[in-house]
Motif scaffolding. Structure first.
Motif, mmCIF file in Angstrom:
data_model
loop_
_atom_site.group_PDB
_atom_site.id
_atom_site.type_symbol
_atom_site.label_atom_id
_atom_site.label_comp_id
_atom_site.label_asym_id
_atom_site.label_seq_id
_atom_site.Cartn_x
_atom_site.Cartn_y
_atom_site.Cartn_z
ATOM 1 N N ALA B 18 0.842 -1.202 0.000
ATOM 2 C CA ALA B 18 0.000 0.000 0.000
ATOM 3 C C ALA B 18 0.877 1.253 0.000
ATOM 4 O O ALA B 18 0.618 2.211 -0.731
ATOM 5 N N ALA B 22 0.848 4.182 -2.792
ATOM 6 C CA ALA B 22 0.448 5.524 -2.354
ATOM 7 C C ALA B 22 1.533 6.539 -2.701
ATOM 8 O O ALA B 22 1.249 7.671 -3.086
ATOM 9 N N LEU B 129 0.044 17.712 6.919
ATOM 10 C CA LEU B 129 -0.430 16.385 6.493
ATOM 11 C C LEU B 129 0.674 15.352 6.702
ATOM 12 O O LEU B 129 1.847 15.694 6.782
ATOM 13 N N GLU B 130 0.253 14.070 6.757
ATOM 14 C CA GLU B 130 1.264 13.016 6.910
ATOM 15 C C GLU B 130 1.831 12.669 5.536
ATOM 16 O O GLU B 130 1.170 12.853 4.519
ATOM 17 N N ALA B 132 2.384 10.432 2.366
ATOM 18 C CA ALA B 132 1.379 9.556 1.754
ATOM 19 C C ALA B 132 1.522 8.103 2.205
ATOM 20 O O ALA B 132 0.539 7.417 2.461
ATOM 21 N N ARG B 135 0.138 7.704 5.788
ATOM 22 C CA ARG B 135 -1.317 7.831 5.831
ATOM 23 C C ARG B 135 -2.004 6.545 5.391
ATOM 24 O O ARG B 135 -2.998 6.108 5.940
ATOM 25 N N VAL B 136 -1.459 5.890 4.378
ATOM 26 C CA VAL B 136 -2.152 4.751 3.772
ATOM 27 C C VAL B 136 -1.990 3.470 4.586
ATOM 28 O O VAL B 136 -2.822 2.581 4.521
ATOM 29 N N CYS B 137 -0.943 3.350 5.380
ATOM 30 C CA CYS B 137 -0.520 2.064 5.966
ATOM 31 C C CYS B 137 -1.619 1.415 6.809
ATOM 32 O O CYS B 137 -1.990 1.921 7.863
ATOM 33 N N PRO B 138 -2.168 0.266 6.356
ATOM 34 C CA PRO B 138 -3.306 -0.338 7.048
ATOM 35 C C PRO B 138 -2.956 -0.991 8.385
ATOM 36 O O PRO B 138 -3.831 -1.183 9.210
ATOM 37 N N THR B 139 -1.690 -1.337 8.589
ATOM 38 C CA THR B 139 -1.352 -2.028 9.837
ATOM 39 C C THR B 139 -0.738 -1.092 10.861
ATOM 40 O O THR B 139 -0.474 -1.489 11.990
#
Lengths: 717, 164
Positions: B18, B22, B129-130, B132, B135-139
Motif C-alpha cells: 500500500a 500511495a 499532512l502526513e 502519503a 497515511r495509507v498504511c493499514p497495519t
C-alpha cells in the motif's frame, strides 16, 4: 508557500483549487470498501487517500485502492455502448447509442420470454455487489429463477456450511475474543481494514491460531501456525474434536440441551486421532493437539473463516461444517467473543439495523417459477440459497437440459471464473444473445452481442453499510467518464422496458432504496446529508444466545452435528449427514493412478495483496509489484527440479497446461504449487475439468488438484 | 517544531505494497520509466534475527547526518525545517555523488539523469499532512512522528500487552 509548490505537493486549498471529495472504493470485498478522500482538480482526480472519518478503514487503503486513479483512468475503459458486427470471439464491434442498446436488449429479452418462457433468460452479477438486490428483483419480476452471481464460487458455500449447522449465517465477534482461530484467511492482504483489529487483539494477548498451507503474513504473526496440506481441513477439525472430546474439554451442557447427533459425531471423530490426522494433514500431532487445547480452553474463542479457500475443495462444505462445529462443541457459540448468529442489513453487511432487503429480493415464490439452473445437480445449494448455481450455467446452455437458456444479461461476467474455461467459452458461443456490462473491455466481452460501459464507484452515488452500523450514501466525486452509466441506471431503465410484473421497480432507484431501508429509519435524502457517513439510528447491540428464545432454524430446532437437510440427500455421492472427511477427488488417495505422474498439488485462488481477481492487472502501479506472472514454488521442490527464480516452468494436469515463471519462495508449502488465478494470459482454471465440483455447493475444487511441474528449457516454449 | 522521524515496526509490516503505491500516486510515478521511491523487500525467515519472514518497506531514511548532503557538490540536497532531506532539482548536475554516499540506495535518477528521491512528502508535512505512505498504511507499521511520540506509542503498546 507559493502556488507552484502547493500544486507540487497536491495540497487541497483555495490557491491550488484542489477539492477533497468523499467516496468509497469498491474494487474488493464489500465488507472492506474503504473510505476515500479524493483530491479533485478541474473535474479530475489527481490523488487518492483514505478517509479519516471512515470508522472502518480509518484513513487507510490497500495497494489496490491506492491505485484507484489508474483504475478510473485506465485506457481499457469501455467508452460507449457497442454492438457486435464480426464473429463471436473477435474484437469487431461498432459504437451504438444508449437508446439503440436499450431497445435491442428489451426487444430481444421480451421476445425470448414469449417464445421460450422467462427462464430462458439468465441474469448474472459479478463483482462488486452493489447492484445485486436490484438485479435479483428484476429477474424475478421478469419471471426468471435464473438470477446467479459470482457467489456461486465465493462465500455462499461458507454461508451454507453455517446454515446447515445452525440455521443462520454467523460472524466472529472479534472485539472481545481471547482466542482467534483464523481458518485459511489472510485479511492482512484481502481485508486490510481488519488489520488494526487483528493487531489490537494480538497486542492485548489474544491467542492467534492460523490454519494455512502458506507462510502468509497472518501465519507469521500467529502463536500457532498449522501448516496444513490443502484439502484436509475437515480431517484437522475432526482431529481437534477428537482431542477436545477425549480430554473432556467439550461443553456437555450445551451439547445435551441444544444439539442433535452428538453421539454419532463423537463416535465418528474417534477415527481421527492426532497421529492419524498428522498422516492426513502433515501437521505434527502434538501441535494440532496444542491448538485444540488452546481454542477449547480459552474463555471465549472465535473462528475467522474465509469466503473461498476451504470451500474451494471438492469436500469443501463438509470440511467447513466440521470446523464450525468446534464452536458448538466447546460452548463458545453465539456468545460474546465467539461466533454469533447474524442477519444482513444491506447487501451482505451485518450492520445491526432492520431493513426490508430480504422481502425485496425474494418477492416471488421460487415454486411459481421454473426450476433454477443447477436444481437437479446441487439440490442442497437450491434449498439453502435463493440463487441459481452459476457454475452449471454453461452445462445447461450447452445441453439445453432440462430446458434451453437463450440469453444472458451479465453485469461484469468473466468466463475465466469457471473451471475449464473452454467449456464456458463454448457456452458463450452457443448463446443466442449475450449482453455484458463492464467497466473494462475484457476478453469475455468479445463473446457479447451488446456491451454496455459502466462507471466506477467514484463516479456514482451509492448506499453502503458496514458491520459496525456505519452507513454512507456517496455522491459522484467526478462525472461518469465517457458515455458510461452506473449499473443501477441500467437496471432501472430496463425495469421500464422489460415485460415485468412489479409496480415498485419502474419507480426508480430512490423509491426502491427507500422501500428497502424503510424499517431502518434511513432514507436516501437523510443519508445524503452526511457527506462522510453516519451511524445508523436504530442500532441494536449484538445479542447472544438467541437460540434460547427462538431455537435453531434447522430441521431439529437444534444445532446439528448430523444435518437433517444433508440426510435427505445422502444418496448423492459425497453427501452425508455427518461432517465426513473425504480427500479431494483429485488426490493421491482417491486417484492413485494419476498421482504417479502428477505428484504435485496445484492450488489456485489464493490472493496477492495488489490483485483482486482480474481487476487490477491492467494498472501499471499494481502490476509493477510483481512484473511477471509467476507461480509460488517451495525452494526444496525447485532445487529438486533444477528450477531457479523466474525460470520458465510448465504446470500441467491430465486436463491442460500453462506456461508461467517460477517464484521460488518459502511461502509455498513443499509439494504444493500456488498459482494466482486472475492473470490475463494464463488460464489456470483451465487446468481443471468443469465437473470438478463440491456436490453440496457446486463450488469448483480450485484449491487442490493433482498436477506436475517442469522447467522449460530455453527455446522450448 | 520538533524534528520528526520515519519509523517502521517490522512486527507489523506485512508487505502489502500500500505504501509503495500511495507513494507512486503522490509523486505521479510512471513505472515504465521511473524507479519507485519506496520499495518493499521480503526477507526469508532463515536470514532474520527472529527466524520469521519479514518485510522491509524502505525509501529515503532521512538520516540525521545525511551522507548524501555532505557528498553533494552543488548544494542540491539539504535538510528542511522538519528534518527531511529534500532536493532542489534545478541545482542537481546528475553526478551521482549522493548515490555513492547513500548506504540505502535511496537516490533515483530520471531520464535526464537528474536526482529524484523521496522527500518525505515535505510539502504535505509543512501543510500539516502526513507523508502519503504513512497515511495509507493499514497495519500502522509505518509512522512519521517525533522521537518522543514514537517512544510513547511503543510504551503504550507494551503496557497494553502486559495489562490486558
Amino acid at each position: 508557500m507559493d502556488k507552484e509548490k502547493l500544486l507540487k505537493g497536491k495540497i487541497p486549498c483555495k490557491e491550488t483549487g484542489i477539492e477533497v471529495k468523499k467516496s468509497i472504493c469498491s474494487i474488493c470485498n464489500p465488507n472492506s470498501h474503504c473510505g476515500f478522500d479524493l483530491y479533485v482538480k478541474d473535474g479530475e482526480i489527481i490523488k487518492v487517500e483514505g478517509m479519516k472519518e471512515h470508522p472502518v478503514s480509518r484513513g487507510t487503503l490497500c495497494s489496490k485502492g491506492a491505485a484507484t486513479r489508474q483504475y478510473v483512468y485506465s485506457p481499457d475503459r469501455l467508452q460507449t455502448p457497442m454492438k457486435r458486427v464480426g464473429p463471436k470471439g473477435t474484437d469487431d464491434f461498432v459504437p451504438i447509442s444508449w437508446e439503440e442498446a436499450y431497445s435491442l436488449i428489451a426487444e430481444k429479452l421480451n421476445g425470448y420470454k414469449i417464445d421460450f418462457g422467462p427462464e430462458a433468460v439468465s441474469f448474472f452479477v459479478g463483482y462488486s455487489k452493489w447492484m445485486r438486490p436490484y438485479v435479483q428483483r428484476l429477474a424475478q419480476a421478469f419471471g426468471s429463477p435464473n438470477y446467479c452471481t459470482e457467489s456461486s464460487t465465493c462465500f455462499k458455500a461458507t454461508y451454507i456450511a453455517w446454515k446447515l449447522l445452525c440455521g443462520s449465517f454467523c460472524t466472529p465477534h472479534m472485539a472481545s475474543t481471547d482466542c482467534l482461530m483464523v481458518w485459511s484467511n489472510n485479511p492482512l492482504y484481502t481485508n486490510t481494514p481488519m488489520a488494526s483489529t487483528i493487531f489490537k487483539l494480538k497486542d492485548s494477548g489474544t491467542k492467534i491460531i492460523v490454519i494455512d498451507p502458506r507462510l502468509s503474513p497472518i501465519a507469521e504473526i500467529a502463536d500457532i501456525h498449522l501448516r496444513i496440506k490443502p484439502g484436509t481441513d475437515g480431517a484437522l477439525a475432526l482431529g481437534m474434536a477428537n482431542v477436545i472430546i477425549s480430554e473432556e474439554l467439550h461443553d456437555k451442557e450445551f451439547i445435551k440441551e441444544w444439539t442433535a447427533g452428538f453421539e454419532d459425531y463423537a463416535e465418528y471423530v474417534k477415527e481421527y486421532t492426532p497421529e492419524a490426522v498428522e498422516q492426513i494433514t502433515g501437521i505434527p500431532a502434538e501441535l494440532m493437539a496444542e491448538a485444540a487445547r488452546a481454542y477449547a480452553g480459552s474463555k471465549t474463542g472465535a473462528i475467522l473463516p474465509s469466503s473461498a479457500s476451504v470451500v474451494h475443495h471438492t469436500n469443501g462444505v463438509q470440511n467447513y461444517r466440521a470446523v464450525f462445529m468446534l464452536s458448538g462443541l466447546t460452548g463458545k457459540f453465539d456468545k460474546a467473543g465467539g461466533n454469533i448468529m447474524n442477519t444482513y442489513s444491506y447487501l451482505e453487511s451485518t450492520s445491526g439495523f432492520p431493513t426490508n432487503q430480504e422481502a425485496y429480493m425474494h418477492f416471488k415464490d421460487p415454486a411459481d417459477m421454473a426450476p433454477r439452473v443447477g436444481a437437479d445437480k446441487v439440490p442442497v445449494w437450491c434449498e439453502m440459497t435463493n440463487e441459481a448455481q452459476a457454475m452449471f450455467l454453461p452445462d445447461q446452455i450447452i445441453s439445453e437440459d432440462p430446458y434451453p437458456i437463450r440469453a444472458v444479461l451479465g453485469f461484469g461476467m468473466n468466463r475465466k471464473m469457471w473451471n475449464d474455461t473452454k467449456h464456458m467459452k463454448e457456452a458463450l458461443r452457443k448463446l443466442d444473445f449475450f449482453v455484458n456490462i463492464d467497466i473494462f473491455k475484457t476478453e469475455t466481452c468479445n463473446y457479447a452481442d451488446i456491451i454496455l460501459p459502466v462507471c466506477t464507484s467514484v463516479e456514482r452515488g451509492e448506499f453502503k453499510s458496514y458491520g459496525n452500523g456505519y452507513c454512507i450514501h456517496t455522491k459522484p466525486a467526478i462525472e461518469p467518464l465517457f458515455e458510461s452509466k452506473t449499473d443501477l441506471d441500467i437496471v432501472f431503465e430496463l425495469a421500464k422496458r422489460l415485460d415485468i410484473d412489479d409496480e415498485l421497480m419502474p419507480k426508480g432507484y430512490e423509491e426502491n432504496l427507500n422501500w428497502i431501508l424503510e424499517p431502518s429509519g434511513i432514507t436516501m435524502k437523510s443519508a445524503l446529508e452526511h457527506e462522510s457517513g453516519f451511524m445508523a439510528p436504530f442500532l441494536k447491540a449484538p445479542e447472544f444466545e438467541k437460540y434460547k428464545k427462538s431455537r435453531f432454524k434447522t430441521p431439529s430446532g437444534k444445532m446439528e452435528f448430523a444435518s437433517g437437510i444433508l440426510k435427505k440427500y445422502d444418496q448423492i455421492e459425497g453427501i452425508d449427514a455427518l461432517p465426513k472427511f473425504l480427500y479431494p477427488v483429485s488426490s493421491p488417495q482417491r486417484d492413485p493412478k494419476i498421482a504417479r505422474d502428477y505428484p504435485f498439488i496445484i492450488n489456485t485462488g489464493g490472493r496477492l495483496p495488489m490483485y483482486l481477481h482480474s481487476r487490477t492487472f491492467r494498472l501499471p502501479w499494481t502490476a509493477a509489484m510483481r512484473p511477471v506472472a509467476a507461480a509460488d514454488i517451495n525452494p526444496e521442490d525447485a532445487k529438486r527440479l533444477g528450477i531457479e527464480q523466474h525460470d520458465d516452468i510448465r504446470i500441467f494436469t491430465p486436463h491442460g497446461e500453462i506456461f508461467i515463471k517460477a517464484n521460488v519462495t518459502e511461502i509455498a508449502l513443499e509439494g504444493v504449487v500456488f498459482v494466482y488465478h486472475g492473470y490475463p494470459d494464463i488460464q489456470v482454471n483451465g487446468l481443471l475439468p468443469y465437473t470438478y465440483r463440491d456436490p453440496i455447493s457446486g463450488f469448483p475444487g480450485f484449491n487442490s488438484f493433482l498436477g506436475n511441474v517442469e522447467k522449460v528449457k530455453k527455446g522450448e516454449k | 517544531m520538533a524534528e520528526k522521524y520515519f519509523d517502521l515496526d517490522l512486527d507489523r509490516c506485512v508487505g502489502c505494497f500500500a505504501c509503495v503505491v500511495a507513494c507512486m500516486d503522490q509523486n505521479d510515478t510512471d513505472v515504465i520509466i521511473d524507479r519507485p521511491f519506496r520499495q518493499i523487500t521480503p526477507i526469508d525467515s532463515c536470514y532474520t534475527a527472529k527466524g520469521k519472514r519479514e518485510y522491509l518497506s524502505m525509501a529515503c531514511m532521512h538520516c540525521e547526518d545525511a551522507p548524501c548532503i555532505t557528498g553533494c557538490p552543488t548544494g542540491a540536497l539539504r535538510k528542511d525545517g522538519n528534518g527531511l532531506t529534500v532536493v532542489e532539482e534545478s541545482l542537481c548536475i546528475g553526478c551521482h555523488s549522493c548515490a555513492v554516499a547513500c548506504p540505502y540506495g535511496a537516490p533515483k535518477f530520471d531520464q535526464e539523469g537528474r536526482l529524484r528521491k523521496c522527500d518525505g512528502c515535505a510539502i504535505r508535512v509543512e501543510n500539516g499532512l502526513e507523508p502519503a505512505c504513512v497515511r495509507v498504511c493499514p497495519t500502522g507499521a509505518l509512522k512519521f512522528d517525533t522521537q518522543e511520540n514514537l517512544e510513547e506509542q511503543k510504551r503504550a503498546q507494551l503496557i497494553r500487552k502486559i495489562t490486558k
